[in-house]
Every structure is written in C-alpha cells, then in structure tokens.
Design a protein around this motif. Structure first.
Motif, short mmCIF file in Angstrom:
data_model
loop_
_atom_site.label_atom_id
_atom_site.label_comp_id
_atom_site.label_asym_id
_atom_site.label_seq_id
_atom_site.Cartn_x
_atom_site.Cartn_y
_atom_site.Cartn_z
N MET A 1 4.41 1.81 3.65
CA MET A 1 5.60 1.58 2.84
C MET A 1 6.56 0.62 3.52
SD MET A 1 6.23 5.47 1.43
CE MET A 1 7.65 5.01 0.44
N ILE A 2 6.68 0.73 4.84
CA ILE A 2 7.54 -0.19 5.57
C ILE A 2 7.03 -1.62 5.43
CG2 ILE A 2 8.18 -0.93 7.91
CD1 ILE A 2 8.48 2.03 8.63
N GLU A 3 5.73 -1.83 5.61
CA GLU A 3 5.17 -3.17 5.49
C GLU A 3 5.43 -3.74 4.09
OE1 GLU A 3 1.10 -3.32 6.65
OE2 GLU A 3 1.47 -2.69 8.71
N ASP A 4 5.18 -2.93 3.06
CA ASP A 4 5.38 -3.40 1.69
C ASP A 4 6.84 -3.74 1.42
OD1 ASP A 4 4.39 -3.69 -1.17
OD2 ASP A 4 5.90 -2.11 -1.44
N ASN A 5 7.75 -2.90 1.91
CA ASN A 5 9.17 -3.13 1.67
C ASN A 5 9.71 -4.32 2.44
OD1 ASN A 5 10.84 -0.77 0.05
ND2 ASN A 5 8.91 -0.02 0.87
N LEU A 6 9.16 -4.59 3.61
CA LEU A 6 9.56 -5.79 4.35
C LEU A 6 9.10 -7.05 3.63
CD1 LEU A 6 8.80 -4.77 8.06
CD2 LEU A 6 11.06 -5.19 7.08
N ILE A 7 7.87 -7.04 3.16
CA ILE A 7 7.31 -8.22 2.50
C ILE A 7 8.02 -8.52 1.18
CG2 ILE A 7 5.23 -9.11 1.36
CD1 ILE A 7 3.63 -7.55 3.53
N THR A 8 8.40 -7.47 0.46
CA THR A 8 9.06 -7.67 -0.84
C THR A 8 10.57 -7.81 -0.72
OG1 THR A 8 9.16 -5.26 -1.16
CG2 THR A 8 7.26 -6.43 -2.09
N GLY A 9 11.11 -7.69 0.48
CA GLY A 9 12.53 -7.91 0.68
C GLY A 9 13.42 -6.71 0.44
N ARG A 10 12.83 -5.54 0.21
CA ARG A 10 13.66 -4.34 0.01
C ARG A 10 14.18 -3.80 1.34
NH1 ARG A 10 9.56 -3.48 -3.95
NH2 ARG A 10 8.34 -2.16 -2.53
N VAL B 1 6.64 0.21 20.85
CA VAL B 1 7.76 0.40 19.92
C VAL B 1 8.56 -0.89 19.87
CG1 VAL B 1 9.81 1.77 19.38
CG2 VAL B 1 7.87 2.83 20.57
N GLY B 2 8.96 -1.29 18.67
CA GLY B 2 9.74 -2.51 18.56
C GLY B 2 10.19 -2.79 17.14
N LEU B 3 10.49 -4.06 16.88
CA LEU B 3 11.04 -4.49 15.60
C LEU B 3 10.00 -5.23 14.77
CD1 LEU B 3 14.45 -5.93 16.86
CD2 LEU B 3 13.90 -3.57 16.25
N ALA B 4 10.20 -5.24 13.46
CA ALA B 4 9.34 -6.00 12.56
C ALA B 4 10.18 -6.59 11.44
CB ALA B 4 8.24 -5.10 11.97
N TRP B 5 9.79 -7.77 11.00
CA TRP B 5 10.44 -8.40 9.85
C TRP B 5 9.45 -9.36 9.19
CZ3 TRP B 5 11.87 -9.29 14.93
CH2 TRP B 5 11.67 -10.58 15.44
N ARG B 6 9.80 -9.82 8.00
CA ARG B 6 8.88 -10.67 7.25
C ARG B 6 8.76 -12.03 7.92
NH1 ARG B 6 9.77 -14.07 2.80
NH2 ARG B 6 11.85 -13.20 2.53
N GLN B 7 7.54 -12.50 8.05
CA GLN B 7 7.28 -13.79 8.68
C GLN B 7 8.00 -14.91 7.94
OE1 GLN B 7 3.14 -14.77 8.88
NE2 GLN B 7 3.51 -16.93 9.30
N GLY B 8 8.67 -15.78 8.69
CA GLY B 8 9.30 -16.95 8.11
C GLY B 8 10.66 -16.71 7.50
N VAL B 9 11.12 -15.46 7.43
CA VAL B 9 12.42 -15.19 6.84
C VAL B 9 13.53 -15.68 7.77
CG1 VAL B 9 12.75 -12.88 7.83
CG2 VAL B 9 13.79 -13.44 5.63
#
Length: 303
Positions: free
Chosen positions: A131-140, A269-277
């Motif tokens: 769910m985290i991956e999906d929400n990051l990719i879709t911008g939620r 453990v660390g941070l994640a965000w959408r590539q290129g944002v």
C-alpha cells in the motif's frame, strides 16, 4: 574526552558495519576511526564492537551507546538550527510508515520534528509495504519511512539510514549461550518462533534457504511482543533485529542475544519517495532531519 567527532565516527561504523566503509564515507583514514573508537571505549568503560570476519558487530554496550549517540546528534542538529529560523518553515506532509517502523523507529523523530518545526504538519499513515508503494507512486503519499530492504519497486527511490543487525534471541540460561560459536545448524535443533509482520517471515526464509538447514517452526505470529514473551519463557528461539530487541519480556523475564556465525542480512530502515519527483521544501526538510541524525544515508534506485 568524548567529542562530536568521536560520536560521528562511531555512528558511521555502526551503520555501515566496517571501519573501511565508514572511512570511505567520511573521507578520512581508517586509523582515525579506529583511534576514535578506542578512545570512546575507554570513556565508556567497555567494548562497543566485536570484530568479526564480517566486520564490526555492536556489543550490548554498543547498542545502548548507539541509541544515545543518535540523541546526541539530534541535539546538535537542533543547536545548529535556531528555533526562530525553524519556526519559519511551514507546510504539510503525508507520510507512510510500516508497522515495525511506526512502533520502534519513527515516534522519537516525530516528536523532535514537531518541536523544531511547529508550523510543519505531518500526517502519518500506517500501511503495508504494498500500500505504501502504491500510494507513493500515485501521489497520495509524499514520502514514507520504511524497511528499505523490503522495497524493490523500480518506480521508487530509497535512502537507507540504518542497518539494524539481526541476532539470535534466546532465554536467559539457554544452552546456546555456552557455545563459543552459534550457527544456523545449532538453531535448527531448537523450536523456532517465526515473526510474520512486515514480511519478516519472507526474509527469514531467504537466509535459511541459502543454508542446508531449516528452522523448526513452533509458532508463527505477527506480534513482536508474543515472540518476546514466548522466547523469554523458554518456548523457542528466534532471529530478529536489534531495533525491536528489548532485554525483558512483559512478564519481566530476560532475553539474551547471540551474534550468528553466518552472515544474516541487516534490517535496513530509511526513506522512500517516487522516482523523479521534485521534493517540496517540506519533503527536503524531512529528509535532511534524518540525514543529519544518522550521518550516512545511502540513496539507491531499487533493482
């Protein structure tokens, strides 16, 4: 005498697991780090690391000092950034976090961020990795604090902050504590308590599968406290990370840890965000807070 440099070198070595890697990361000599660690050990009055073929393994004293070191770095960070400047930072962030991260890693940082940036609003959402991956990719979600070792989505960028070493947990007085060296073959002879939350069972299966041995699973559970109590009461053993380790069960029974002979992968453990944002000012601030506290972030694109 303990100083900021000692703490910085210690954190880098603990996070990276090797003096050579810490030296490269900090662009200093290995001898400088080795000397700093020896001076720290003299100040603390005990060994902070056990030196093994795999690298530098934290002792119990080292684990406690690492937690204190992060608090020191957070205090230094706040001192270097006056409150009047911090108060000017405003914005809103939507942050995802998995169960383990939210329970054992994130709260102390949220408190520090709230105190330092009173006009920054952080909204936390506990979600599964998928769910985290999906929400990051879709911008939620703007960003997430996750087990980066579990992330493999090519659309995400991750930045690992710490690698939490996995060790064998046994009850006080267990006979494995008497051995000079403990490997998976020894562990396979005892009932095993399998944690399932945050894909822990998946990672356990991976490193066991690389050996000719298999765990004798007595119990599967998503509750870390259930694992802790079951081990402490002598009903089995387990291999889990230092981040979720506590020396006492809810019943007040002692749990000991053993460094494994085989190399067991750390829980990153660390941070994640959408590539290129493009990171907003609030996102950059959130990322900077962690990089300043943990000193040695490692950005990567998932394979």
């Amino acid at each position: 005498m303990l100083n900021f440099r000692h703490v910085k070198y210690f954190i880098a070595t603990a996070n990276l697991g090797q003096v050579s890697r810490a030296a490269r990361e900090l662009s200093i000599s290995q001898s400088a780090i080795t000397s700093a660690i020896k001076e720290l050990e003299a100040e603390v009055g005990g060994r902070l690391f056990v030196r093994t073929a795999q690298g530098m393994e934290l002792t119990d004293t080292g684990r406690r000092f690492l937690a204190a070191s992060h608090r020191i770095m957070a205090s230094v960070e706040e001192a270097l950034h006056p409150a009047d400047t911090a108060a000017e930072v405003a914005g809103s962030l939507s942050i995802g976090a998995s169960y383990t991260v939210l329970g054992y890693f994130l709260p102390q940082h949220l408190e520090r961020l709230e105190r330092r940036y009173p006009n920054l609003r952080i909204h936390i959402h506990e979600l599964t990795r998928e769910m985290i991956e999906d929400n990051l990719i879709t911008g939620r979600l703007d960003m997430a604090v996750v087990l980066t070792s579990n992330i493999s989505n090519p659309e995400l960028t991750t930045e690992t902050l710490i690698g939490s070493q996995r060790r064998l947990w046994v009850p006080a007085g267990h006979r494995l504590l008497e051995l000079d060296s403990v490997g998976l073959q020894d562990v396979a002879e005892h009932p095993y308590i399998m944690l399932t939350v945050d894909e822990a069972a998946h990672w356990t299966t991976r490193y066991w599968s690389a050996s000719p041995f298999r765990p004798n699973v007595r119990l599967r559970t998503s509750s870390i406290e259930a694992v802790r109590s079951t081990v402490a009461n002598g009903q089995g053993v387990t291999i889990l990370s230092d981040m979720v380790y506590r020396p006492w069960s809810l019943e007040g029974k002692r749990i000991e840890t053993i460094i494994m002979r085989e190399r067991v992968p750390a829980m990153d453990v660390g941070l994640a965000w959408r590539q290129g944002v493009e990171l907003t000012p609030a996102m950059r601030l959130f990322r900077t807070h962690f990089s300043e506290v943990y000193q040695t972030p490692q950005s990567r694109m998932p394979r």
